[in-house]
Design a protein around this motif. Structure first.
Motif, PDB file in Angstrom:
ATOM      1  N   PRO A 101       0.822  -1.220   0.000  1.00 30.83           N
ATOM      2  CA  PRO A 101       0.000   0.000   0.000  1.00 30.83           C
ATOM      3  C   PRO A 101       0.854   1.268   0.000  1.00 30.83           C
ATOM      4  O   PRO A 101       0.430   2.312  -0.484  1.00 30.83           O
ATOM      5  N   GLU A 102       2.083   1.197   0.524  1.00 36.56           N
ATOM      6  CA  GLU A 102       2.975   2.371   0.518  1.00 36.56           C
ATOM      7  C   GLU A 102       3.711   2.497  -0.806  1.00 36.56           C
ATOM      8  O   GLU A 102       4.548   3.396  -0.974  1.00 36.56           O
ATOM      9  N   GLY A 103       3.468   1.580  -1.733  1.00 39.14           N
ATOM     10  CA  GLY A 103       4.083   1.676  -3.057  1.00 39.14           C
ATOM     11  C   GLY A 103       5.444   0.999  -3.153  1.00 39.14           C
ATOM     12  O   GLY A 103       6.165   1.197  -4.129  1.00 39.14           O
ATOM     13  N   GLU A 104       5.816   0.210  -2.137  1.00 43.36           N
ATOM     14  CA  GLU A 104       7.114  -0.482  -2.200  1.00 43.36           C
ATOM     15  C   GLU A 104       6.962  -1.862  -2.835  1.00 43.36           C
ATOM     16  O   GLU A 104       5.921  -2.500  -2.708  1.00 43.36           O
ATOM     17  N   HIS A 105       8.047  -2.317  -3.482  1.00 43.54           N
ATOM     18  CA  HIS A 105       8.017  -3.642  -4.112  1.00 43.54           C
ATOM     19  C   HIS A 105       8.174  -4.743  -3.075  1.00 43.54           C
ATOM     20  O   HIS A 105       8.927  -4.595  -2.121  1.00 43.54           O
ATOM     21  N   TYR A 106       7.502  -5.850  -3.349  1.00 44.55           N
ATOM     22  CA  TYR A 106       7.703  -7.037  -2.509  1.00 44.55           C
ATOM     23  C   TYR A 106       8.744  -7.946  -3.138  1.00 44.55           C
ATOM     24  O   TYR A 106       8.910  -7.984  -4.357  1.00 44.55           O
ATOM     25  N   TYR A 107       9.405  -8.725  -2.264  1.00 41.80           N
ATOM     26  CA  TYR A 107      10.341  -9.753  -2.720  1.00 41.80           C
ATOM     27  C   TYR A 107       9.548 -10.939  -3.263  1.00 41.80           C
ATOM     28  O   TYR A 107       8.495 -11.281  -2.726  1.00 41.80           O
ATOM     29  N   PRO A 108      10.114 -11.590  -4.277  1.00 40.45           N
ATOM     30  CA  PRO A 108       9.389 -12.734  -4.854  1.00 40.45           C
ATOM     31  C   PRO A 108       9.401 -13.981  -3.966  1.00 40.45           C
ATOM     32  O   PRO A 108       8.878 -15.014  -4.366  1.00 40.45           O
ATOM     33  N   ALA A 109       9.968 -13.876  -2.740  1.00 45.16           N
ATOM     34  CA  ALA A 109       9.790 -14.972  -1.773  1.00 45.16           C
ATOM     35  C   ALA A 109       8.298 -15.095  -1.455  1.00 45.16           C
ATOM     36  O   ALA A 109       7.819 -16.133  -1.006  1.00 45.16           O
ATOM     37  N   PHE A 110       7.579 -14.011  -1.682  1.00 45.59           N
ATOM     38  CA  PHE A 110       6.099 -13.970  -1.641  1.00 45.59           C
ATOM     39  C   PHE A 110       5.666 -14.291  -3.076  1.00 45.59           C
ATOM     40  O   PHE A 110       5.947 -13.505  -3.987  1.00 45.59           O
ATOM     41  N   PRO A 111       5.043 -15.432  -3.304  1.00 44.08           N
ATOM     42  CA  PRO A 111       4.826 -15.854  -4.702  1.00 44.08           C
ATOM     43  C   PRO A 111       3.714 -15.104  -5.447  1.00 44.08           C
ATOM     44  O   PRO A 111       2.870 -15.713  -6.080  1.00 44.08           O
ATOM     45  N   TYR A 112       3.764 -13.777  -5.403  1.00 44.72           N
ATOM     46  CA  TYR A 112       2.816 -12.983  -6.200  1.00 44.72           C
ATOM     47  C   TYR A 112       3.061 -13.216  -7.690  1.00 44.72           C
ATOM     48  O   TYR A 112       2.203 -12.937  -8.527  1.00 44.72           O
ATOM     49  N   THR A 113       4.268 -13.751  -7.996  1.00 45.63           N
ATOM     50  CA  THR A 113       4.605 -14.102  -9.377  1.00 45.63           C
ATOM     51  C   THR A 113       3.612 -15.137  -9.937  1.00 45.63           C
ATOM     52  O   THR A 113       3.405 -15.196 -11.142  1.00 45.63           O
ATOM     53  N   LEU A 145      18.829  -9.530   4.982  1.00 38.52           N
ATOM     54  CA  LEU A 145      19.344  -9.626   3.616  1.00 38.52           C
ATOM     55  C   LEU A 145      20.591  -8.761   3.484  1.00 38.52           C
ATOM     56  O   LEU A 145      20.685  -7.698   4.100  1.00 38.52           O
ATOM     57  N   PRO A 146      21.538  -9.209   2.656  1.00 38.23           N
ATOM     58  CA  PRO A 146      22.748  -8.402   2.457  1.00 38.23           C
ATOM     59  C   PRO A 146      22.465  -7.192   1.555  1.00 38.23           C
ATOM     60  O   PRO A 146      21.516  -7.216   0.763  1.00 38.23           O
ATOM     61  N   PHE A 147      23.296  -6.148   1.677  1.00 39.90           N
ATOM     62  CA  PHE A 147      23.244  -5.024   0.753  1.00 39.90           C
ATOM     63  C   PHE A 147      23.690  -5.518  -0.638  1.00 39.90           C
ATOM     64  O   PHE A 147      24.604  -6.326  -0.692  1.00 39.90           O
ATOM     65  N   PRO A 148      23.121  -5.136  -1.732  1.00 39.59           N
ATOM     66  CA  PRO A 148      22.049  -4.152  -1.899  1.00 39.59           C
ATOM     67  C   PRO A 148      20.656  -4.768  -1.927  1.00 39.59           C
ATOM     68  O   PRO A 148      19.690  -4.059  -2.172  1.00 39.59           O
ATOM     69  N   LEU A 149      20.583  -6.094  -1.668  1.00 39.50           N
ATOM     70  CA  LEU A 149      19.269  -6.739  -1.777  1.00 39.50           C
ATOM     71  C   LEU A 149      18.297  -6.229  -0.723  1.00 39.50           C
ATOM     72  O   LEU A 149      17.090  -6.387  -0.843  1.00 39.50           O
ATOM     73  N   ASN A 150      18.843  -5.624   0.355  1.00 35.83           N
ATOM     74  CA  ASN A 150      17.945  -5.096   1.379  1.00 35.83           C
ATOM     75  C   ASN A 150      17.307  -3.762   0.963  1.00 35.83           C
ATOM     76  O   ASN A 150      16.528  -3.190   1.705  1.00 35.83           O
ATOM     77  N   GLN A 151      17.640  -3.286  -0.221  1.00 34.71           N
ATOM     78  CA  GLN A 151      17.030  -2.052  -0.746  1.00 34.71           C
ATOM     79  C   GLN A 151      15.893  -2.442  -1.687  1.00 34.71           C
ATOM     80  O   GLN A 151      16.129  -3.019  -2.743  1.00 34.71           O
ATOM     81  N   ARG A 152      14.675  -2.127  -1.293  1.00 36.69           N
ATOM     82  CA  ARG A 152      13.536  -2.609  -2.083  1.00 36.69           C
ATOM     83  C   ARG A 152      13.478  -2.046  -3.505  1.00 36.69           C
ATOM     84  O   ARG A 152      12.871  -2.656  -4.381  1.00 36.69           O
ATOM     85  N   PHE A 153      14.101  -0.895  -3.747  1.00 37.15           N
ATOM     86  CA  PHE A 153      14.004  -0.348  -5.108  1.00 37.15           C
ATOM     87  C   PHE A 153      14.721  -1.244  -6.119  1.00 37.15           C
ATOM     88  O   PHE A 153      14.382  -1.265  -7.288  1.00 37.15           O
ATOM     89  N   VAL A 154      15.717  -2.035  -5.627  1.00 32.54           N
ATOM     90  CA  VAL A 154      16.426  -2.979  -6.506  1.00 32.54           C
ATOM     91  C   VAL A 154      15.418  -3.940  -7.162  1.00 32.54           C
ATOM     92  O   VAL A 154      15.610  -4.418  -8.278  1.00 32.54           O
ATOM     93  N   LEU A 155      14.338  -4.192  -6.423  1.00 29.90           N
ATOM     94  CA  LEU A 155      13.335  -5.137  -6.917  1.00 29.90           C
ATOM     95  C   LEU A 155      12.626  -4.633  -8.173  1.00 29.90           C
ATOM     96  O   LEU A 155      12.060  -5.426  -8.920  1.00 29.90           O
ATOM     97  N   GLY A 156      12.660  -3.326  -8.383  1.00 28.77           N
ATOM     98  CA  GLY A 156      12.048  -2.778  -9.591  1.00 28.77           C
ATOM     99  C   GLY A 156      12.718  -3.376 -10.822  1.00 28.77           C
ATOM    100  O   GLY A 156      12.060  -3.790 -11.781  1.00 28.77           O
ATOM    101  N   VAL A 157      14.046  -3.464 -10.765  1.00 30.97           N
ATOM    102  CA  VAL A 157      14.810  -4.033 -11.879  1.00 30.97           C
ATOM    103  C   VAL A 157      14.504  -5.518 -11.999  1.00 30.97           C
ATOM    104  O   VAL A 157      14.257  -6.040 -13.092  1.00 30.97           O
ATOM    105  N   TRP A 158      14.500  -6.193 -10.847  1.00 27.44           N
ATOM    106  CA  TRP A 158      14.224  -7.638 -10.850  1.00 27.44           C
ATOM    107  C   TRP A 158      12.863  -7.916 -11.508  1.00 27.44           C
ATOM    108  O   TRP A 158      12.726  -8.797 -12.355  1.00 27.44           O
ATOM    109  N   LYS A 159      11.872  -7.125 -11.106  1.00 27.66           N
ATOM    110  CA  LYS A 159      10.520  -7.368 -11.626  1.00 27.66           C
ATOM    111  C   LYS A 159      10.464  -7.084 -13.132  1.00 27.66           C
ATOM    112  O   LYS A 159       9.786  -7.788 -13.875  1.00 27.66           O
TER     113      LYS A 159
END
Ligand code: HEC
Ligand code: HEC
Length: 287
Positions: A101-113, A145-159
């Motif tokens: 709801p705050e607009g942040e990406h979730y990690y795919p450990a949550f299978p929204y995929t 999680l290690p840096f930089p994976l602990n930065q949720r914006f990285v997930l934008g690229v992953w997604k």
């Protein structure tokens, strides 16, 4: 014949109650459907910390992955620590877009995929059911999680590279049963999340769909579920598949274990015979 208004009054109020009754019935069937979706989705496998006797859906389950350790969040209706304040849109966006709801990406450990393929109606029914569960006032634990994976914006690229949102599309060349099986396996049942290999970024290698994963959850090997590769599984008949999913027992008398044990307990043992047959028909068609 004279009309006695004293008798008409109860009749009128009864008639007025009919819409309310219909609403209550609709509400009830939405709850019943939602409970079934909840089993299909296996939400309890991850959001209930069974190992440590945690309260249902209060989270805290530790998930070790090659990318770090995740702790599942509290998804009870607690307004502060759970998702009690979420609107229907918040919930649908989380499940289908992997965005909070705050607009942040979730990690795919949550299978929204996979959940992204779920129908709007299934998601709304699921929310109706979740809203009625007991709230638990327990904060969710931070992931480790290690840096930089602990930065949720990285997930934008992953997604962008690994995720495509969008609901399940019916294959017109197949019958209803096959389509139902395909919907469950690729959508709510998220069977693909373990039975499909992953690329180096942890994204699903969809070209190799359901061919197994040597390095599945907790490092265990997950067998392929295709029928073409002369595996033991390719010899299973429809009834072998439905029986093993319902009871956990394989045709050779061994029991399925590891993470599949949770899938059987929380998901497939609670499915209708029709849905088990749909899954089996779909799996038998995979080449
Ligand atoms: C394989 C494990 C797994 C399964 C199965 C799973 N989840 Fe989750 N879920 C997670 C993880 C891990 C997160 C945390 C993701 C993050 O922090 O980016 C999460 C996050 C969430 C969130 C966001 C919570 C928040 O506070 O922002 C919701 C909502 C959610 N899951 C609902 C569900 C529902 C409903 C189901 C069943 C249909 C389900 N999940 C099944 C692992 C799982
Ligand atoms: C959390 C990971 C995970 C998920 C999700 C999952 N599986 Fe499995 N599955 C496994 C593992 C691990 C095994 C091997 C278990 C063993 O041999 O004891 C397995 C084995 C199986 C087998 C037996 C195959 C064989 O050759 O022995 C079938 C059938 C199966 N899964 C079907 C499904 C279906 C259908 C779904 C979705 C409803 C599903 N699985 C979801 C991990 C998973």
């Amino acid at each position: 014949m004279s009309i006695n208004t004293r008798h008409l009054l109860p009749v009128c109020s009864l008639l007025l109650m009919i819409p309310a009754l219909a609403d209550a019935q609709e509400e009830q069937s939405s709850v019943t459907r939602g409970e079934y979706i909840y089993h299909l989705g296996g939400c309890a496998s991850c959001h209930t910390n069974g190992k440590e006797g945690g309260a249902p859906l209060a989270g805290g389950l530790e998930m070790e992955t090659p990318f770090g350790t995740f702790y599942t969040p509290n998804i009870t209706p607690d307004p502060q620590y759970g998702i009690g304040n979420w609107s229907e849109d918040d919930f649908i966006r989380a499940m289908t877009e992997g965005v909070s709801p705050e607009g942040e990406h979730y990690y795919p450990a949550f299978p929204y995929t996979s959940y992204t393929k779920m129908s709007q109606q299934d998601l709304l029914d699921l929310k109706t059911f979740l809203d009625l569960q007991a709230p638990v006032a327990k904060p969710s634990k931070e992931h480790d999680l290690p840096f930089p994976l602990n930065q949720r914006f990285v997930l934008g690229v992953w997604k962008w590279l690994n995720f495509e949102s969008g609901s399940f599309q019916i294959n017109q060349h197949r019958n209803d049963r096959w389509n139902r099986g395909a919907y469950i396996v690729n959508g709510p049942g998220h069977c693909v999340e373990c039975h499909t290999p992953r690329n180096i970024m942890g994204g699903l290698d969809t070209d190799a769909g359901m061919t197994g994963n040597d390095n599945g959850p907790e490092g265990e090997a997950v067998p392929g579920l295709q029928s073409s590769n002369h595996s033991e599984f390719s010899k299973w008949e429809i009834e072998d598949i439905t029986f093993s999913l319902e009871t956990g027992m394989k045709p050779d008398g061994d029991f399925l274990g590891g993470s599949m044990g949770h899938v059987i307990d929380n998901t497939t043992s609670k499915m209708t015979p029709a849905d088990l047959e749909a899954i089996a028909e779909y799996l038998k068609s995979l080449n």
